[in-house]
Design a protein around this motif. Sequence first.
Motif, PDB file in Angstrom:
ATOM      1  N   ASN A 353       0.825  -1.223   0.000  1.00  0.00           N
ATOM      2  CA  ASN A 353       0.000   0.000   0.000  1.00  0.00           C
ATOM      3  C   ASN A 353       0.855   1.268   0.000  1.00  0.00           C
ATOM      4  OD1 ASN A 353       0.733  -0.646   2.675  1.00  0.00           O
ATOM      5  ND2 ASN A 353      -0.982   0.526   3.523  1.00  0.00           N
ATOM      6  N   VAL A 354       2.106   1.123  -0.431  1.00  0.00           N
ATOM      7  CA  VAL A 354       2.929   2.310  -0.689  1.00  0.00           C
ATOM      8  C   VAL A 354       2.890   2.589  -2.187  1.00  0.00           C
ATOM      9  CG1 VAL A 354       5.259   3.307  -0.707  1.00  0.00           C
ATOM     10  CG2 VAL A 354       4.518   1.853   1.213  1.00  0.00           C
ATOM     11  N   ILE A 355       2.671   3.839  -2.535  1.00  0.00           N
ATOM     12  CA  ILE A 355       2.766   4.267  -3.930  1.00  0.00           C
ATOM     13  C   ILE A 355       3.870   5.316  -3.988  1.00  0.00           C
ATOM     14  CG2 ILE A 355       1.572   5.471  -5.801  1.00  0.00           C
ATOM     15  CD1 ILE A 355      -1.054   4.355  -4.637  1.00  0.00           C
ATOM     16  N   VAL A 356       4.937   4.996  -4.700  1.00  0.00           N
ATOM     17  CA  VAL A 356       6.014   5.973  -4.835  1.00  0.00           C
ATOM     18  C   VAL A 356       5.602   6.955  -5.934  1.00  0.00           C
ATOM     19  CG1 VAL A 356       8.431   6.302  -5.486  1.00  0.00           C
ATOM     20  CG2 VAL A 356       7.803   4.451  -3.922  1.00  0.00           C
ATOM     21  N   GLN A 357       5.528   8.207  -5.576  1.00  0.00           N
ATOM     22  CA  GLN A 357       5.011   9.233  -6.504  1.00  0.00           C
ATOM     23  C   GLN A 357       6.178   9.990  -7.127  1.00  0.00           C
ATOM     24  OE1 GLN A 357       1.407  11.186  -5.285  1.00  0.00           O
ATOM     25  NE2 GLN A 357       2.139  13.192  -5.948  1.00  0.00           N
ATOM     26  N   VAL A 358       6.301   9.850  -8.447  1.00  0.00           N
ATOM     27  CA  VAL A 358       7.469  10.339  -9.177  1.00  0.00           C
ATOM     28  C   VAL A 358       7.083  11.510 -10.064  1.00  0.00           C
ATOM     29  CG1 VAL A 358       9.356   9.637 -10.715  1.00  0.00           C
ATOM     30  CG2 VAL A 358       8.160   7.905  -9.355  1.00  0.00           C
ATOM     31  N   LYS A 359       7.784  12.632  -9.939  1.00  0.00           N
ATOM     32  CA  LYS A 359       7.558  13.721 -10.895  1.00  0.00           C
ATOM     33  C   LYS A 359       7.880  13.224 -12.299  1.00  0.00           C
ATOM     34  CE  LYS A 359       8.116  17.746  -7.930  1.00  0.00           C
ATOM     35  NZ  LYS A 359       8.576  19.138  -7.767  1.00  0.00           N
ATOM     36  N   HIS A 360       7.144  13.723 -13.292  1.00  0.00           N
ATOM     37  CA  HIS A 360       7.288  13.156 -14.640  1.00  0.00           C
ATOM     38  C   HIS A 360       8.680  13.313 -15.201  1.00  0.00           C
ATOM     39  CE1 HIS A 360       7.306  17.004 -16.836  1.00  0.00           C
ATOM     40  NE2 HIS A 360       6.388  17.412 -16.005  1.00  0.00           N
ATOM     41  N   GLY A 361       9.382  14.341 -14.773  1.00  0.00           N
ATOM     42  CA  GLY A 361      10.743  14.538 -15.255  1.00  0.00           C
ATOM     43  C   GLY A 361      11.722  14.440 -14.106  1.00  0.00           C
ATOM     44  N   PRO A 362      13.012  14.322 -14.427  1.00  0.00           N
ATOM     45  CA  PRO A 362      14.012  14.167 -13.371  1.00  0.00           C
ATOM     46  C   PRO A 362      14.293  15.455 -12.599  1.00  0.00           C
ATOM     47  CG  PRO A 362      15.061  14.136 -15.537  1.00  0.00           C
ATOM     48  CD  PRO A 362      13.581  14.160 -15.771  1.00  0.00           C
ATOM     49  N   MET A 363      13.880  16.618 -13.147  1.00  0.00           N
ATOM     50  CA  MET A 363      14.156  17.873 -12.456  1.00  0.00           C
ATOM     51  C   MET A 363      12.924  18.367 -11.718  1.00  0.00           C
ATOM     52  SD  MET A 363      17.398  18.531 -12.822  1.00  0.00           S
ATOM     53  CE  MET A 363      17.681  20.270 -12.558  1.00  0.00           C
ATOM     54  N   ASP A 364      12.145  19.209 -12.368  1.00  0.00           N
ATOM     55  CA  ASP A 364      11.080  19.864 -11.614  1.00  0.00           C
ATOM     56  C   ASP A 364      10.086  20.578 -12.523  1.00  0.00           C
ATOM     57  OD1 ASP A 364       9.621  20.886  -9.570  1.00  0.00           O
ATOM     58  OD2 ASP A 364      11.194  22.150  -8.735  1.00  0.00           O
ATOM     59  N   PHE A 365       9.252  19.828 -13.242  1.00  0.00           N
ATOM     60  CA  PHE A 365       8.134  20.436 -13.969  1.00  0.00           C
ATOM     61  C   PHE A 365       8.543  21.531 -14.952  1.00  0.00           C
ATOM     62  CE2 PHE A 365       5.780  19.494  -9.782  1.00  0.00           C
ATOM     63  CZ  PHE A 365       5.300  18.275 -10.234  1.00  0.00           C
TER      64      PHE A 365
END
Length: 670
Positions: A353-365
């Motif tokens: 029940n852990v969901i690792v939430q990853v920004k779509h890019g490696p930097m910052d939007f």
Amino acid sequence: GSKRIRVVGEAPLVQTVGHELERSVALYGGNIVRQPGDGSETGSQEPDEVTLTTVDGGPGRGDAVAPAIAEAMALATPGDPAVRALGAEGYVVARRDGHTAIVAADAPGMLYGMFHLLRHPGCVSGPDQPAQRYEPRHALRMLDHWDNIAVHPVMGQVERGYSGGSIFYADGEVRADLSRVERYARLLASIGINSVAVNNVNVHAREARLLSDDLHAVVRMADVFRAWGIRVHLAVNFASPIILGGLRTSDPLDPDVGAWWDEATARVYQAVPDFGGYLVKADSEGQPGPFAYGRDHADGANLLARALAPFGGVVHWRAFVYNHRQDWRDRSTDRARAAYDHFAPLDGRFHDNVIVQVKHGPMDFQVREPVSPVIAAMPGTRLAVELQVTQEYTGQQQHVCYLAPAWSEILRFQPWGPDGATVSDAADGGLAAVSNVGDDPFWTGHPLAQANLYAFGRLAWEPALDPVKVLDEWIGLSFPAADDVVRATLHDIMDGSWRTYEDYTAPLGVGFMVRPGHHYGPDVDGYEYTPWGTYHFADRDGVGVDRTRATGTGFTGQYPPPWRDVYESASDCPDELLLFFHHVPYDHVLHSGPTVIQHIYDTHFAGAEAVEAMTAAWETLRGRIPDTVFERVSERMREQLRCAREWRDQVCAYFYRKSGVPDAYGRTIF
Ligand code: GCW
């Protein structure tokens, strides 16, 4: 047109469906028949034209079953065990002999089926349609609010919010009047959102208390959202055991800390039985986390997961973890590498029940980034991909920037190459996005920014949708009086606006040429010597970040083939990402033809010109759309035009000065 609509069932969400349809009927005419499970009914005995029901609710009438219902039922309950059963949020639409049936597996599906009707009026008045199944591609479709209760001295009330204050909080409390939240919940349900985190991931002292003495406020928000099939989640501070519980540690392996989270979580579920779970930003940009105790992020996430598991809750644990105290001279540290370096080695250690939430890019939007390599690196972990609907780096809702084409590219991207799965497939924990809504009368500051919110919901439901068609839906729903000219003009303005924004801002994937702090407007060197790890390394010879394995930070090695090799090679790397992966001389020739320096000039002139054209196109709509909307957009477009010219001039002048290379077309560079 006016219809006789039968709604079968009595679950709370079915009540919502009934009320919503009554509201439409009051506006457009028609007649609703509510038929509870006991077979009794109200209303006349004329034949129905539309039936909404669930598999268990049945056809709803004692007498002959309309063929449309029979057809839809058959598809909703496949007898063949090899055919996957319809999920609780799915529905079937069929139309036969002038009768439309919507059959859902359960009440949530009926809610989404009803919004399907409102979105496609043709399915209750058009030609017959064979039964078709509709189901969300992602089970979790979530919006994260970066709202604070207290007004933050620097950020204001909503961090990176460009639409006024919070719709949830005012005067240091949850609002007494939540009617706007009710309208928001309805709006979100109409685009298929089913989870909302109601506070900022940077959890300050005041907001931390939502978990303790302010639980009653969470109860009130959850009541409002529940009526629309939406679960409430809370962002929590990892140091809550210290801040709220008076413990001396928040070490995830300390038994007292575990007991504290168990109790706190049990209290939440006692108050909100369908609570969604926790969202956590830990060890990032100053937030507390497990590193302080020599523990890793699996230890941290699993601590909360254990507390939530008995109640069916989830932890969204963000992978946005990096060192924000860097030195630009240290070329061995690379912020782009950070999420992978921290998280990929932990694959397989996270609880279910852990969901690792990853920004779509490696930097910052940024307006252009490659897809994060983390998305391909954790096959043994549930992953959610995080997008940013709020336009922090894409014009802050002063600029028109329709982001769905960018999201669509991301979601369809194939991290393992042309025969492999897509980013959307890999996001088995769903999609999350930062909301752009505030208490502004237009909800999103810029009225046209509503299209981004709409598109996020629609793409989270079905990532294969064409973003231009999604925009077309939005235009039709938002401007019901729009004729073909208005529609075409809005497409002219919006379809390509993301690429236009890219053109007049940071070139070729380099990112971050914004003013530090608020991130609005150009400042080419604004972040160049700061500790944030956001560099472009422009000098007199060239520009870009060497992230190759051969001579750079090695970031390209975080990708599986073929991308690790495509990105490694300056000649194979796609133009739009060239400066993300390579430091190249100004005379490097792009696949598109021009040199890098000439491309910088060309795109910046073209981008600012496109904004001039956009502004002129908008002007032709005067009198064709509501005045208040027209005026608000006009005012913002003036600012967009000013700002686009400023970007053009600063970026062109900067690179002209650095490189000494003149524009091949002799245009004036300020
Ligand atoms: O993009 C950055 C923003 C921060 C934000 C952070 C994050 C909530 O500038 O304001 O903090 O990302 O995503 O955590």
